[in-house]
Design an enzyme around this catalytic site. Structure first.
Site, PDB file in Angstrom:
ATOM      1  N   ALA B  11       0.821  -1.204   0.000  1.00 50.48           N
ATOM      2  CA  ALA B  11       0.000   0.000   0.000  1.00 50.48           C
ATOM      3  C   ALA B  11       0.853   1.252   0.000  1.00 50.48           C
ATOM      4  CB  ALA B  11      -0.944  -0.020   1.191  1.00 50.48           C
ATOM      5  N   GLY B  12       1.940   1.225  -0.759  1.00 49.50           N
ATOM      6  CA  GLY B  12       2.702   2.451  -0.997  1.00 49.50           C
ATOM      7  C   GLY B  12       2.022   3.196  -2.138  1.00 49.50           C
ATOM      8  N   GLY B  13       2.752   4.120  -2.754  1.00 43.86           N
ATOM      9  CA  GLY B  13       2.149   4.905  -3.827  1.00 43.86           C
ATOM     10  C   GLY B  13       1.565   4.035  -4.923  1.00 43.86           C
ATOM     11  N   ALA B  14       2.290   3.037  -5.355  1.00 44.17           N
ATOM     12  CA  ALA B  14       1.827   2.204  -6.464  1.00 44.17           C
ATOM     13  C   ALA B  14       0.587   1.408  -6.079  1.00 44.17           C
ATOM     14  CB  ALA B  14       2.943   1.257  -6.901  1.00 44.17           C
ATOM     15  N   PHE B 113      15.326  19.788 -12.467  1.00 48.67           N
ATOM     16  CA  PHE B 113      15.889  18.616 -11.793  1.00 48.67           C
ATOM     17  C   PHE B 113      16.948  18.035 -12.713  1.00 48.67           C
ATOM     18  CE2 PHE B 113      14.414  15.247  -8.630  1.00 48.67           C
ATOM     19  CZ  PHE B 113      14.311  16.132  -7.590  1.00 48.67           C
ATOM     20  N   GLN B 233      20.695   1.826  -8.239  1.00 48.86           N
ATOM     21  CA  GLN B 233      21.204   3.191  -8.098  1.00 48.86           C
ATOM     22  C   GLN B 233      21.711   3.424  -6.675  1.00 48.86           C
ATOM     23  OE1 GLN B 233      18.552   6.874  -8.167  1.00 48.86           O
ATOM     24  NE2 GLN B 233      19.486   6.920 -10.186  1.00 48.86           N
ATOM     25  N   HIS B 235      23.083   6.298  -3.997  1.00 50.69           N
ATOM     26  CA  HIS B 235      23.064   7.741  -3.792  1.00 50.69           C
ATOM     27  C   HIS B 235      24.332   8.146  -3.046  1.00 50.69           C
ATOM     28  CE1 HIS B 235      21.731  11.743  -2.855  1.00 50.69           C
ATOM     29  NE2 HIS B 235      20.697  11.564  -3.643  1.00 50.69           N
ATOM     30  N   LEU B 245      18.860  10.037   3.586  1.00 45.95           N
ATOM     31  CA  LEU B 245      19.327  10.737   2.402  1.00 45.95           C
ATOM     32  C   LEU B 245      19.523  12.236   2.644  1.00 45.95           C
ATOM     33  CD1 LEU B 245      19.215   9.954  -0.832  1.00 45.95           C
ATOM     34  CD2 LEU B 245      17.289  11.500  -0.740  1.00 45.95           C
ATOM     35  N   GLU B 248      20.475  16.160  -3.061  1.00 46.57           N
ATOM     36  CA  GLU B 248      21.400  16.806  -3.985  1.00 46.57           C
ATOM     37  C   GLU B 248      21.450  18.318  -3.766  1.00 46.57           C
ATOM     38  OE1 GLU B 248      19.947  14.123  -6.154  1.00 46.57           O
ATOM     39  OE2 GLU B 248      21.834  13.380  -6.911  1.00 46.57           O
ATOM     40  N   ARG B 281      25.142  11.069  -9.914  1.00 46.76           N
ATOM     41  CA  ARG B 281      25.152  10.277  -8.689  1.00 46.76           C
ATOM     42  C   ARG B 281      26.215   9.180  -8.703  1.00 46.76           C
ATOM     43  NH1 ARG B 281      18.615   9.564  -7.446  1.00 46.76           N
ATOM     44  NH2 ARG B 281      18.293  11.766  -7.023  1.00 46.76           N
ATOM     45  N   HIS B 346      19.948   3.047  -3.186  1.00 46.67           N
ATOM     46  CA  HIS B 346      18.837   3.987  -3.196  1.00 46.67           C
ATOM     47  C   HIS B 346      17.625   3.482  -3.980  1.00 46.67           C
ATOM     48  CE1 HIS B 346      16.756   7.725  -2.952  1.00 46.67           C
ATOM     49  NE2 HIS B 346      16.897   8.032  -4.219  1.00 46.67           N
ATOM     50  N   GLU B 370       8.090   0.286  -7.697  1.00 45.95           N
ATOM     51  CA  GLU B 370       9.517  -0.018  -7.759  1.00 45.95           C
ATOM     52  C   GLU B 370       9.772  -1.500  -8.018  1.00 45.95           C
ATOM     53  OE1 GLU B 370      11.878   2.051  -4.878  1.00 45.95           O
ATOM     54  OE2 GLU B 370      13.623   0.743  -5.191  1.00 45.95           O
ATOM     55  N   ARG B 381      17.847   5.677 -13.275  1.00 45.79           N
ATOM     56  CA  ARG B 381      16.596   6.413 -13.115  1.00 45.79           C
ATOM     57  C   ARG B 381      16.874   7.896 -12.924  1.00 45.79           C
ATOM     58  NH1 ARG B 381      13.457   8.371  -8.593  1.00 45.79           N
ATOM     59  NH2 ARG B 381      15.073   7.684  -7.176  1.00 45.79           N
ATOM     60  N   LEU B 387       8.143   8.516  -8.717  1.00 48.65           N
ATOM     61  CA  LEU B 387       6.796   8.789  -8.207  1.00 48.65           C
ATOM     62  C   LEU B 387       5.749   8.806  -9.326  1.00 48.65           C
ATOM     63  CD1 LEU B 387       7.585  11.364  -5.365  1.00 48.65           C
ATOM     64  CD2 LEU B 387       7.135   8.917  -5.168  1.00 48.65           C
TER      65      LEU B 387
HETATM   66  C1  LIG Z   1      14.750   8.483   0.489  1.00 43.46           C
HETATM   67  C2  LIG Z   1      14.108   8.330  -0.855  1.00 43.46           C
HETATM   68  C3  LIG Z   1      13.825   9.462  -1.607  1.00 43.46           C
HETATM   69  C4  LIG Z   1      13.210   9.340  -2.844  1.00 43.46           C
HETATM   70  N1  LIG Z   1      12.910  10.470  -3.552  1.00 43.46           N
HETATM   71  C5  LIG Z   1      12.243  10.372  -4.725  1.00 43.46           C
HETATM   72  C6  LIG Z   1      11.848  11.535  -5.438  1.00 43.46           C
HETATM   73  O1  LIG Z   1      12.087  12.659  -5.014  1.00 43.46           O
HETATM   74  N2  LIG Z   1      11.190  11.409  -6.597  1.00 43.46           N
HETATM   75  C7  LIG Z   1      10.878  10.190  -7.095  1.00 43.46           C
HETATM   76  O2  LIG Z   1      10.253  10.130  -8.132  1.00 43.46           O
HETATM   77  N3  LIG Z   1      11.231   9.055  -6.438  1.00 43.46           N
HETATM   78  C8  LIG Z   1      11.902   9.121  -5.262  1.00 43.46           C
HETATM   79  N4  LIG Z   1      12.260   7.971  -4.595  1.00 43.46           N
HETATM   80  C9  LIG Z   1      11.862   6.678  -5.124  1.00 43.46           C
HETATM   81  C10 LIG Z   1      10.411   6.366  -4.794  1.00 43.46           C
HETATM   82  O3  LIG Z   1      10.029   7.017  -3.618  1.00 43.46           O
HETATM   83  C11 LIG Z   1      10.155   4.884  -4.598  1.00 43.46           C
HETATM   84  O4  LIG Z   1      10.627   4.195  -5.682  1.00 43.46           O
HETATM   85  C12 LIG Z   1       8.669   4.608  -4.488  1.00 43.46           C
HETATM   86  O5  LIG Z   1       8.129   5.353  -3.431  1.00 43.46           O
HETATM   87  C13 LIG Z   1       8.336   3.160  -4.285  1.00 43.46           C
HETATM   88  O6  LIG Z   1       6.928   3.052  -4.105  1.00 43.46           O
HETATM   89  P1  LIG Z   1       6.176   1.691  -4.040  1.00 43.46           P
HETATM   90  O7  LIG Z   1       4.731   1.989  -3.967  1.00 43.46           O
HETATM   91  O8  LIG Z   1       6.617   0.844  -5.158  1.00 43.46           O
HETATM   92  O9  LIG Z   1       6.681   1.006  -2.715  1.00 43.46           O
HETATM   93  P2  LIG Z   1       6.618   1.426  -1.175  1.00 43.46           P
HETATM   94  O10 LIG Z   1       6.140   2.793  -0.962  1.00 43.46           O
HETATM   95  O11 LIG Z   1       7.918   1.036  -0.592  1.00 43.46           O
HETATM   96  O12 LIG Z   1       5.494   0.489  -0.602  1.00 43.46           O
HETATM   97  C14 LIG Z   1       5.649  -0.876  -0.437  1.00 43.46           C
HETATM   98  C15 LIG Z   1       4.407  -1.424   0.184  1.00 43.46           C
HETATM   99  O13 LIG Z   1       4.426  -2.818   0.108  1.00 43.46           O
HETATM  100  C16 LIG Z   1       4.122  -3.377   1.339  1.00 43.46           C
HETATM  101  N5  LIG Z   1       4.774  -4.673   1.427  1.00 43.46           N
HETATM  102  C17 LIG Z   1       6.089  -4.954   1.290  1.00 43.46           C
HETATM  103  N6  LIG Z   1       6.299  -6.265   1.441  1.00 43.46           N
HETATM  104  C18 LIG Z   1       5.099  -6.834   1.672  1.00 43.46           C
HETATM  105  C19 LIG Z   1       4.662  -8.163   1.935  1.00 43.46           C
HETATM  106  N7  LIG Z   1       5.488  -9.170   1.982  1.00 43.46           N
HETATM  107  N8  LIG Z   1       3.355  -8.365   2.155  1.00 43.46           N
HETATM  108  C20 LIG Z   1       2.470  -7.334   2.146  1.00 43.46           C
HETATM  109  N9  LIG Z   1       2.840  -6.088   1.898  1.00 43.46           N
HETATM  110  C21 LIG Z   1       4.138  -5.826   1.669  1.00 43.46           C
HETATM  111  C22 LIG Z   1       4.554  -2.367   2.340  1.00 43.46           C
HETATM  112  O14 LIG Z   1       3.780  -2.484   3.503  1.00 43.46           O
HETATM  113  C23 LIG Z   1       4.255  -1.072   1.637  1.00 43.46           C
HETATM  114  O15 LIG Z   1       2.928  -0.698   1.883  1.00 43.46           O
HETATM  115  C24 LIG Z   1      12.890   8.071  -3.363  1.00 43.46           C
HETATM  116  C25 LIG Z   1      13.178   6.946  -2.611  1.00 43.46           C
HETATM  117  C26 LIG Z   1      13.785   7.058  -1.364  1.00 43.46           C
HETATM  118  C27 LIG Z   1      14.087   5.820  -0.584  1.00 43.46           C
END
Ligand SMILES: Cc1cc2nc3c(=O)[nH]c(=O)nc-3n(C[C@H](O)[C@H](O)[C@H](O)COP(=O)(O)OP(=O)(O)OC[C@H]3O[C@@H](n4cnc5c(N)ncnc54)[C@H](O)[C@@H]3O)c2cc1C
Ligand code: HEM
Ligand code: SF4
Ligand code: F3S
Ligand code: FES
Lengths: 129, 607, 296, 121
Positions: B11-14, B113, B233, B235, B245, B248, B281, B346, B370, B381, B387
């Site tokens: 339940a992250g952004g994706a 950027f 990648q 950082h 982090l 930059e 980077r 990163h 991701e 990337r 995002l």
């Molecule tokens: C410090 C930092 C700064 C960043 N800055 C930027 C930026 O400025 N711009 C940009 O575009 N990108 C940026 N990124 C990259 C970007 O934020 C990430 O790639 C992106 O947020 C990943 O989102 P996601 O939804 O794929 O995963 P996540 O947000 O990591 O969510 C993963 C989800 O999966 C769930 N999950 C994991 N394993 C399991 C499991 N086994 N069973 C059930 N649930 C599970 C977790 O609970 C969580 O809800 C940054 C990354 C970091 C670390």
């Protein structure tokens, strides 16, 4: 949930050492407020002697005033009232959104001013016992 | 057993975006997530979201920049879909109330950027990811979408047809962290993996502790190939003790990197005589590590990032949040002392192979965010491109899984998209320790969906019982060893011998993992057990990254090889694919698609 | 299986325990058990050495409770010595203790950078984020407990369900009166208005404020500072419009809404994101009074 | 959620009154204390003195208002404090009723006393 642990009220009372200024202010305000209501009721009760005649009223009041304990209680009442007023004003400001960043300082100020006023009034209150 | 049309794992952004899209397409959707949604690591993103919103900007320019940034390893259909959909997604977010930073006229601000030919990064202060995550979770609450939180998904319930492309995914099996029960979840339409990055494969990362890459490993073991895993990648400026982090921005404002001799290393040793601290980077990360390796690091570990000369006023004005980070997480006052920094993992460019609709080669299995690799980022990337990826491909996967009306994908997935067989080098041993016991799920071909889920529940129940009840070694040491070897051998510098060493260590870890058990016997909130199960995934991913790194004999994007200091377009314009093959990993290649609506001609790199 | 009853005891226990459970017999198993014990000893030994070698060590006292495990079903405190390094946070200390002394030590954590809100704890008598609190700033031994006023699930993990319910009770989602017509047309918001809601949007749902509030402790239905702040975030956002604002004020004016707040300020003191919670609550009270006067 | 309430049925009116009475009380209470402890020493209070003061209409009115506002402020304060501690349901209703009765009794008795202090009866 099968087993969770509720630490209950015991814990709350044990936490007083960890209170923030705003919480102390709240406790004191509460306490002083209650004392004041209590006094209000007593006060009316005492004054009720007025319905029983002039002599009774005067004697009761003067009789009470002769007791040291009553004088001391009056000083206590003064401190309670002064704190409640000062902190009450502080709270009114908080309600209006003024000086929120300095809420802790204004609480300390209320305490200090209360103490000062009370100390300064002691001679007047204890005069002629 | 719970049953829904669409299940979103993570339940992250994706994941959130996918769930909303599926819900809007009319499906009954539920989310299953290890953490409460707002705890997801998307919340850590600071920088911004790229989208060509400005009238003078165009999706073509965004696509072109992205392709160039990918070092021509992006697939054009993915890159173009991304650049075309990103603006709508950003506006959608705005309509959902996201508190973007604004211009005087009330429109959303955009800033420049790295790697972008136009200022097209939208942002919300220095906490863009936080706002993105919360805004979307709010929409999930609004729609009343079911969220099963603190449920760790252990594996997918997939039929076990011999040919991966015949397999079907019917659901997932999760471990209820609070109660210790194993739960079956059946999905009638599709499962969307959105479990985020695998940062915990390395011992120093900007990723969260929960980012153990479970999704990669689950899809991989179910038979979906992992694509381009060698592209990781790093950082260059992360705080040594936690990996937090430092953006930059500090170098952008004029921050300087010093080594232990107080030399301005970027110039003194000629790592980047033109750009100095502002080099890309990778270049800066390699420079820092070289310093440390040659004994000029501070405490043999890090270098200093100094911003004191900028003056208190300027620092407070532009870099205030950096001061807080250094103070809170490293105990260093940036106005008074230089800040310690070192490179950290990163972002994972590679991932679970999917097409533009987020679909994998297994029927009913999707991936987004991701964890997925549509091949948008290719070899590297661009900042601010992850995002929007979550939004664009999360939404597409959700809609497709819910049966929404969509164009057929152009990207081919699955082993049948193979162009060329690869070979795992001699002398290294990869895959399951005892392949064969690693079949996917029981008798899938023959039985109905419910039974496939049930039997997977059974298997996981046995596994958990075993880990809880039997005595064994603690996983922490195994995990630690993997992290150490990955950081020592598979980080920004990649040498053949080191990569092989790493594979040896990984092999040993696999052996040791056979004897692990949780030492906490409790079924209530047993994090020891959770982490033990995650470690299994870490091993699989570490291996995939290392195999990819060993296979790719060129220097492209973030992937550096000592022996091959050139990008070799004639031979390596192809994706590295690794398929689990029921425990006997198979390496093969798939061509890069450089032709979409436009054509992208590989250009010389210039950093 | 050694779930430490007391940290000291573990060593004896592991050593004394003979390979008695022979029912599943095979060699294999005994071997792995032996290995496990050896490794556990090694790790502890390593920890001891590190503690000895470190210039500085810190002591932490950690609250322990597990409804299922004997010896832990009555809450107690465990003591751990942890080697100190510059920059060490409370969370680092906990992780060290877990990884080196007792892997059953349980606490939530994820981001390590104060954005996920998982690790709000009661540290030396104050609600704080473990990852954002430097050990060097605390007086030792550092006492670490789960958040007060919430049921403890295990060790430092509390049941957050109630907090989430309160957060969701204020309709925490954007509901504009109307959206702009054109395609790709954004809603306008002045930079000033964004500035006004900015602090309120920073909440990470850690629950520290709610845990610190005496009123919330006494009245379980009180919305609490975080939820009221969430309502503030929307009520003050000019993009939503007047009609919606009325609805929002109605929500926060309910029986267990803003009027419950007694301006104790502890929420504001503990919020790791420095959100001026009391100020926001007070502003809503005034807004509510104002909007009610209008109808008079 | 669509209907709108135009009255302060939700605690707002009492909240506001608590503050308004407080503002009034600041002045009156200070005046009261000052008059009866510093100007006229408490020990020297006699019925005659009281009667003289109470027979002035302005003073009488102020004291009576003092009584009413203080009662409202004090009793409402106590009630709020109890409700904040989680008093609810029938117990809350009962406490509310008791407190209301007590206030009425106090005001009635106070009025009787005040009248007895004047030379009007
Ligand atoms: C410090 C930092 C700064 C960043 N800055 C930027 C930026 O400025 N711009 C940009 O575009 N990108 C940026 N990124 C990259 C970007 O934020 C990430 O790639 C992106 O947020 C990943 O989102 P996601 O939804 O794929 O995963 P996540 O947000 O990591 O969510 C993963 C989800 O999966 C769930 N999950 C994991 N394993 C399991 C499991 N086994 N069973 C059930 N649930 C599970 C977790 O609970 C969580 O809800 C940054 C990354 C970091 C670390
Ligand atoms: C003289 C000036 C006074 C001022 C400025 C004042 C101010 C206040 C304020 C602002 C409150 C509300 C606190 C809150 O709800 O957060 C309050 C509460 C209270 N006041 Fe007063 N007050 C005054 C006099 C009195 C008097 C004379 C009495 C007694 C009759 C009294 C009794 C109370 C009580 C019982 C409470 C409730 C305390 C609690 O919360 O438990 N006050 N006061
Ligand atoms: S308001 Fe502050 S303390 Fe409360 S939950 Fe949000 S971030 Fe935590
Ligand atoms: S601590 Fe509680 S009483 Fe109000 S100011 Fe904060 S909500
Ligand atoms: S670990 Fe995420 S807030 Fe502390």
């Amino acid at each position: 949930m099968s087993g969770t642990y509720d630490r209950g009220a015991v814990e709350d009372f044990g936490r007083w050492r960890e209170f923030q200024p705003g919480m102390w202010a709240w406790i004191f305000h509460k306490f002083t407020g209650w004392v004041l209501v209590g006094y209000l009721f007593t006060h009316i009760a005492v004054l009720s002697t007025a319905t029983g005649g002039e002599v009774l009223y005067t004697n009761t009041l003067q009789g009470l005033e002769e007791l040291l304990i009553v004088r001391v209680l009056e000083v206590g009442l003064l401190s309670v009232a002064v704190f409640h007023i000062l902190n009450g004003v502080r709270l009114l400001f908080v309600d209006l959104g003024f000086g929120l960043e300095n809420q802790d300082k204004s609480f300390y100020a209320s305490l200090v001013v209360t103490a000062a006023i009370v100390v300064a009034s002691v001679p007047t209150f204890l005069a002629g016992v | 057993m719970h049953e829904h049309d669409v299940l979103v794992v993570g339940a992250g952004g994706a994941g959130l975006r996918a769930a909303i899209a599926a819900h809007e397409a009319g499906a009954d959707v539920a989310m299953v997530t290890k953490l409460h949604p707002v705890r997801s690591h998307t919340g850590a993103a600071e920088g911004g979201i790229n989208a060509a919103l400005h009238p003078e900007d165009s999706w073509e320019l965004h696509a072109y920049d992205t392709m160039k940034g990918s070092d021509y390893l992006g697939d054009a259909p993915a890159v173009e879909t991304f650049a075309q959909d990103a603006p709508d997604e950003v506006i959608q977010l705005e309509h959902w109330g996201m508190p973007f930073s604004r211009e005087e006229d009330g429109t959303v601000s955009q800033r420049p950027f790295g790697g972008l030919s136009h200022p097209r990064t939208t942002y919300a202060g220095a906490e863009t990811g936080h706002h993105l995550l919360h805004t979307m979770y709010e929409q999930v609450v609004k729609r009343g979408i079911t969220v099963y939180e603190e449920q760790q998904v252990l594996d997918l319930a997939v039929t076990d047809h011999d040919d991966v492309e015949d397999r079907e995914c019917h659901g997932v099996v999760a471990y209820d962290i609070a109660s210790g029960e194993i739960q079956g979840y059946r999905a009638t339409n599709g499962v969307i993996l959105a479990t985020g990055g695998p940062g915990q494969v390395f011992d120093h990362t900007t990723n969260a502790v929960a980012n153990t890459g479970d999704g990669y490993a689950m899809a991989y073991r179910a038979g979906v190939p992992l694509e381009d895993m060698e592209f990781v990648q790093f950082h260059p400026t992360t705080l040594p003790s936690t990996g937090v982090l430092i953006s930059e921005g500090v170098r952008g404002e004029g921050g300087i990197l010093y080594n232990d001799n107080e030399e301005r290393l970027m110039f003194e040793y000629g790592y980047a005589n033109n750009d100095g601290e502002l080099a890309s980077r990778d270049v800066v990360s390699r420079a820092e590590l070289t310093e440390v390796n040659e004994g000029r690091g501070i405490e043999d570990e890090y270098v200093h990032l100094d911003m004191r000369h900028l003056g208190e006023e300027r620092i407070l004005d532009r870099l205030e949040n950096i001061l807080h980070l250094a103070e809170d997480f490293e105990g260093v006052d940036g106005l008074d002392e230089p800040m310690p920094v070192k490179p950290g993992q990163h972002y994972q460019m590679g991932g679970v192979e999917v097409d533009e609709n987020g679909h994998t080669c297994i029927d009913g299995l999707y991936a987004a965010g991701e964890v997925a690799c549509v091949s948008l980022h290719g070899g590297n990337r661009l900042g601010g491109n992850a995002l929007p990826e979550l939004l664009v491909f999360g939404a597409r996967a959700g809609k497709h899984a819910a049966g929404g009306d969509m164009k057929e994908a152009e990207i081919q997935t699955g082993p049948s998209a193979e162009s060329e067989a690869g070979e795992i080098p001699d002398g290294v041993d990869v895959g399951a320790v005892d392949a064969g016991s690693e079949s996917v799920a029981a008798d899938g071909a023959a039985v109905d969906a419910g039974t496939v889920v049930e039997s997977e529940v059974q298997r996981q129940q046995e596994r958990v019982d075993h880990l809880l009840e039997d005595e064994g070694v603690n996983h922490a040491q195994v995990r630690d060893d993997i992290q150490q070897t990955m950081t020592a051998n598979v980080n920004v510098f990649r040498r053949e011998e080191n990569l092989k060493d790493a594979l040896g260590d990984i092999r040993e870890a696999r052996e040791r993992y056979r004897h692990v058990a949780a030492s906490d016997p409790s079924r209530t909130y047993n994090t020891d057990l959770m982490h033990t199960m995650e470690t299994r995934n870490i091993i699989d991913i570490a291996e995939a990254i290392t195999v990819g790194a060993l296979a790719r004999e060129e220097f492209r994007g973030a992937h550096w090889r000592e022996q091959y200091q050139e990008r070799r377009d004639d031979e390596w314009l192809k994706h590295t694919m690794l398929a689990w093959s029921d425990g006997n990993p198979r390496l093969y290649y798939k061509p890069v698609l450089l032709e979409g609506e436009k054509e992208y001609e590989p250009k010389e790199r210039s950093y | 299986m050694s779930t430490q009853i007391e940290q000291e005891q573990t060593e004896e226990q592991t050593e004394a325990e003979p390979a008695e459970e022979a029912e599943q017999s095979p060699q294999d198993r005994r071997l792995s058990e032996k290995k496990a014990r050896a490794e556990a000893r090694e790790r502890e030994e390593q920890a001891r050495e590190e503690v000895r070698d470190a210039d500085d060590t810190v002591r932490i006292k950690v609250f322990r409770y597990d409804p299922e495990v004997e010896g832990k079903s009555e809450p107690r405190f465990d003591d751990f010595s942890v080697p100190f390094f510059k920059g060490m946070t409370v969370l680092d200390a906990l992780i060290y203790a877990r990884d080196h002394y007792d892997s059953s030590l349980t606490f939530r954590h994820s981001c390590r950078q104060a954005v996920c809100g998982s690790d709000a704890l009661f540290v030396n008598g104050q609600q704080r984020l473990g990852c954002k609190t430097q050990m060097a700033d605390l007086e030792g031994p550092v006492r670490i407990e789960p958040l007060p006023h919430q049921d403890v699930v295990k060790d430092l993990v509390v049941d957050m369900e109630h907090f989430y319910e309160q957060m969701e009770a204020v309709e925490p989602y954007f509901q504009p009166d109307e959206l702009p017509e054109g395609e790709r047309e954004e809603q306008r918001q002045t930079p000033e208005n964004r500035e006004k809601v900015k602090m309120s949007t920073r909440c990470i749902w850690c629950g520290a404020c709610m845990s610190s509030c005496n009123i919330a402790a006494g009245d379980n239905e009180y919305l609490g500072p975080a939820a009221i702040n969430k309502a503030y975030r929307f009520a003050m956002d000019e993009r939503e419009g007047e009609i919606q604002k009325e609805d929002r004020l109605e929500i926060i004016e309910q029986e267990h809404g803003v009027w419950r707040c007694q301006t104790q300020f502890s929420c504001t003191e503990v919020c790791p994101k420095d959100i001026p919670l009391t100020e926001h609550i007070q502003e809503l009270k005034r807004e509510a009074v104002k909007s009610n006067l209008k109808f008079w | 959620m669509a209907q709108h309430y135009s009255s302060f049925e939700r605690g707002g009116v009492k909240w506001l009154f608590q503050r308004l009475t407080a503002v009034f009380l600041v002045g009156v209470l200070a005046f009261h204390f000052f008059l009866l402890h510093f100007v006229n020493h408490a020990a020297e209070i006699t019925f005659a003195g009281t009667q003289a003061r109470m027979s002035q209409v302005g003073y009488f009115a102020t004291m009576w208002l003092f009584l009413v506002t203080a009662t409202f402020h004090g009793v409402n304060g106590v009630y709020n404090a109890l409700v904040n501690q989680g008093l609810s349901g029938t117990r809350k209703k009962a406490v509310g009723a008791v407190l209301a009765l007590a206030s009425i009794a106090l005001i009635v008795q106070g009025t009787r006393v005040a009248l007895a202090m004047t030379n009007l009866l």
